[in-house]
Design a protein around this motif. Structure first.
Motif, mmCIF file in Angstrom:
data_model
loop_
_atom_site.group_PDB
_atom_site.id
_atom_site.type_symbol
_atom_site.label_atom_id
_atom_site.label_comp_id
_atom_site.label_asym_id
_atom_site.label_seq_id
_atom_site.Cartn_x
_atom_site.Cartn_y
_atom_site.Cartn_z
ATOM 1 N N GLU A 74 88.071 -45.589 53.229
ATOM 2 C CA GLU A 74 86.456 -45.492 53.046
ATOM 3 C C GLU A 74 86.382 -46.304 51.394
ATOM 4 O O GLU A 74 85.709 -47.200 51.513
ATOM 5 C CB GLU A 74 85.854 -44.397 53.156
ATOM 6 N N LYS A 75 87.122 -45.816 50.474
ATOM 7 C CA LYS A 75 87.126 -46.270 49.181
ATOM 8 C C LYS A 75 87.655 -47.544 49.129
ATOM 9 O O LYS A 75 87.279 -48.569 48.584
ATOM 10 C CB LYS A 75 87.926 -45.221 48.282
ATOM 11 N N LEU A 76 88.801 -47.893 49.794
ATOM 12 C CA LEU A 76 89.463 -49.199 49.591
ATOM 13 C C LEU A 76 88.243 -50.183 50.322
ATOM 14 O O LEU A 76 88.070 -51.265 49.786
ATOM 15 C CB LEU A 76 90.625 -49.272 50.489
ATOM 16 N N THR A 77 87.479 -49.898 51.549
ATOM 17 C CA THR A 77 86.769 -50.788 51.930
ATOM 18 C C THR A 77 85.481 -50.856 51.037
ATOM 19 O O THR A 77 85.205 -52.338 50.639
ATOM 20 C CB THR A 77 86.315 -50.215 53.228
ATOM 21 N N ALA A 78 85.122 -49.958 50.364
ATOM 22 C CA ALA A 78 83.991 -49.909 49.279
ATOM 23 C C ALA A 78 84.475 -50.918 48.126
ATOM 24 O O ALA A 78 83.696 -51.952 47.702
ATOM 25 C CB ALA A 78 83.499 -48.711 48.753
ATOM 26 N N ASP A 79 85.797 -50.725 47.842
ATOM 27 C CA ASP A 79 86.213 -51.506 46.579
ATOM 28 C C ASP A 79 86.178 -52.986 46.777
ATOM 29 O O ASP A 79 86.062 -53.943 46.256
ATOM 30 C CB ASP A 79 87.718 -50.974 46.035
ATOM 31 N N ILE A 80 86.884 -53.351 48.052
ATOM 32 C CA ILE A 80 86.913 -54.890 48.510
ATOM 33 C C ILE A 80 85.373 -55.357 48.510
ATOM 34 O O ILE A 80 85.333 -56.441 48.199
ATOM 35 C CB ILE A 80 87.404 -54.907 49.821
ATOM 36 N N GLN A 81 84.574 -54.613 49.315
ATOM 37 C CA GLN A 81 83.157 -55.160 49.059
ATOM 38 C C GLN A 81 82.482 -55.346 47.769
ATOM 39 O O GLN A 81 81.828 -56.364 47.640
ATOM 40 C CB GLN A 81 82.101 -54.087 49.977
ATOM 41 N N THR A 82 82.694 -54.310 46.943
ATOM 42 C CA THR A 82 82.337 -54.529 45.631
ATOM 43 C C THR A 82 82.837 -55.783 44.737
ATOM 44 O O THR A 82 82.138 -56.616 44.252
ATOM 45 C CB THR A 82 82.514 -53.089 44.722
ATOM 46 N N ALA A 83 84.195 -55.842 44.993
ATOM 47 C CA ALA A 83 84.859 -57.012 44.332
ATOM 48 C C ALA A 83 84.274 -58.492 44.951
ATOM 49 O O ALA A 83 84.184 -59.068 43.995
ATOM 50 C CB ALA A 83 86.523 -56.820 44.474
ATOM 51 N N VAL A 84 84.400 -58.398 46.200
ATOM 52 C CA VAL A 84 83.824 -59.640 46.875
ATOM 53 C C VAL A 84 82.369 -60.015 46.474
ATOM 54 O O VAL A 84 82.159 -61.320 46.072
ATOM 55 C CB VAL A 84 84.048 -59.781 48.149
ATOM 56 N N ALA A 85 81.682 -58.921 46.357
ATOM 57 C CA ALA A 85 80.298 -59.227 45.814
ATOM 58 C C ALA A 85 80.145 -59.581 44.501
ATOM 59 O O ALA A 85 79.441 -60.587 44.361
ATOM 60 C CB ALA A 85 79.373 -57.966 46.034
#
Length: 184
Positions: free
Chosen positions: A160-171
């Motif tokens: 869940e944290k990995l998914t959130a970090d990917i979304q944050t980084a790409v955003a």
């Protein structure tokens, strides 16, 4: 109160360190205003399959929000995503010295430079993984690179944290995309 403020500061500092660092670069002569579609050339094949899917989904969402259209092939832009990881280590050393006044004290209870240390020290080693995501864009007509986004940060263990970090980084990569579109 002082202890509470110190704890709050440390938590904020740790949270800031956990945020992925993002950098972008682009060709200032690239005609971004004429790009409206894209196709995937490489989808982070070296990443675990679920991570690659999360990266592709995050990039697709950002480009869709910018008005770009995904095409199976033949888009204005060809995308290539690459990932890498490395192990890093953090060392924390704790000193347990019976002479608490030590520094600058030369009295009965203090020690001075050159005096033998009677305390103990303990070092704790923590290893963690740092991941890097690189996203390149190529103009399909000229075959030239026109944009690059790079994100780097500590890879969390929880999906869940990995998914959130990917979304944050790409955003963060696409905040000022296309180049020249952000108000300064």
């Amino acid at each position: 109160m002082k202890r509470l403020l110190t704890t709050a500061f440390l938590l904020l500092a740790l949270a800031a360190c956990a945020t992925p660092r993002v950098f972008t670069d682009h060709d200032p002569n690239a005609p971004f205003s004429r790009y409206h579609s894209y196709s995937w050339r490489e989808k982070a094949e070296k990443a675990p399959p679920l991570v690659a899917q999360r990266i592709v989904a995050a990039v697709d969402a950002q480009l869709r929000a910018k008005g770009w259209t995904l095409m199976p092939e033949g888009g204005d832009i060809a995308l290539a995503a690459h990932v890498a990881s490395r192990q890093e280590y953090e060392l924390d050393t704790f000193y347990d010295d019976p002479f608490w006044g030590g520094w600058g004290w030369h009295g009965h209870w203090g020690h001075y430079w050159g005096a033998p240390r009677l305390g103990f020290d303990t070092t704790r080693v923590r290893s963690y993984t740092v991941g890097t995501l690189v996203l390149d864009m190529f103009d399909t007509q000229t075959k030239q690179a026109v944009w690059r986004g790079t994100a780097e940060g500590t890879v969390p263990k929880k999906p869940e944290k990995l998914t959130a970090d990917i979304q944050t980084a790409v955003a963060k990569m696409f905040e000022d995309f296309p180049p020249g579109s952000a108000m300064r």
